[in-house]
Design an enzyme around this catalytic site. Structure first.
Site: not given
Length: 286
Positions: A96, A171, A239
């Site tokens: 990701t 995502k 993140k």
């Protein structure tokens, strides 16, 4: 497609490697610390000391590393994938990461004669072990179709999202949903505990109703047990949320819930909890 290079054999990657081998693929792996992957080596994966050696002769190369800086390193450095993979290979980043970075890999990869896909996954360590991951794919549709059998070895919900970068956008949308849902689970359990409810009875009562969710099913029992072992690291979720906020800001979208949940997680990370699982958000509430 038979010979696969795999870079990033961590919590998720290790199970994905195993499932690819079960499906009959020949796995060549690279990891910074060999001692952490001795189990999959013993199970048949071929270990290489460098990325350059790992990707040599591979028809497809899969990466699932930690952070965008790691993606930059494995693809663009002198000893990286773009410099050493076989021309015509399929390069599939399942990390990701930034949609902009996915577009950069696609552009430079295509110029060098590669087929490039961004294909982040969701489903956590449980889905990785079971081979039931959801795989969100961006890139050219014909490349997606060529790699479908490869994806089927790792997941069961495989969908084409659009051009390069769209897998990453999908995502990030997924992570936005998780942030709000998991925060709601933690707040509800905090409230229920303060009011003297039996938390196991509460979970059983609400799980099949309108408040039910994968986050509740997966993490509710763990939170009650104070089990904060990572299926997905808090630091990696932070993140992801930051990436989503950057993309939202670029489109002048205000995501207030996501911003609040991120700040809660960042406080926990500052307190030293970054290597715990995402369910450790409960620690924010005491």
């Amino acid at each position: 497609m038979k010979k696969i290079g795999f870079i990033g054999v961590g919590i998720m990657g290790k199970s994905m490697v195993r499932n690819l081998m079960k499906a009959g693929y020949e796995l060549h792996i690279y990891a910074r610390t060999k001692s952490k992957v001795t189990d999959v080596i013993e199970e048949g994966a071929v270990f290489h000391e460098s990325i350059a050696d790992c990707v040599k002769g591979c028809e497809a190369v899969i990466t699932i590393v930690g952070f965008p800086k790691d993606v930059e390193e494995v693809y663009f450095e002198e000893g990286g994938i773009l410099a050493h993979a076989e021309k015509g290979a399929y390069l599939i980043d399942m990390t990701t990461t930034s949609p902009q970075l996915a577009e950069k890999i696609y552009k430079e990869g295509k110029e060098k004669g590669f087929h490039v896909l961004d294909a982040p996954v969701t489903g956590g360590d449980t889905g990785a072990k079971a081979g039931t991951l959801s795989i969100l794919v961006g890139g050219e549709r014909e490349d997606y179709e060529s790699c479908h059998s490869l994806f089927e070895a790792m997941g069961t919900n495989i969908n084409y999202q659009g051009k390069a970068g769209c897998g990453q956008h999908a995502k990030l949308a997924n992570q936005i949903m998780i942030a709000g849902t998991l925060s709601g689970v933690c707040e509800a359990l905090t409230y229920a505990k303060a009011k003297g409810l039996d938390l196991e009875t509460l979970l059983k009562s609400v799980a099949t109703g309108a408040a039910g969710s994968k986050q509740l099913d997966t993490f509710g029992p763990k939170i009650i047990e104070e089990n904060y072992e990572p299926g997905f690291f808090m630091k990696h979720f932070i993140k992801d949320m930051k990436l989503a906020l950057i993309e939202a800001n670029m489109s002048d979208i205000s995501l207030e819930v996501l911003s609040l949940v991120l700040s809660n997680y960042e406080q926990l990370e500052a307190e030293g909890f970054g290597n715990l699982g995402t369910q450790a958000l409960m620690k924010y509430y005491g």
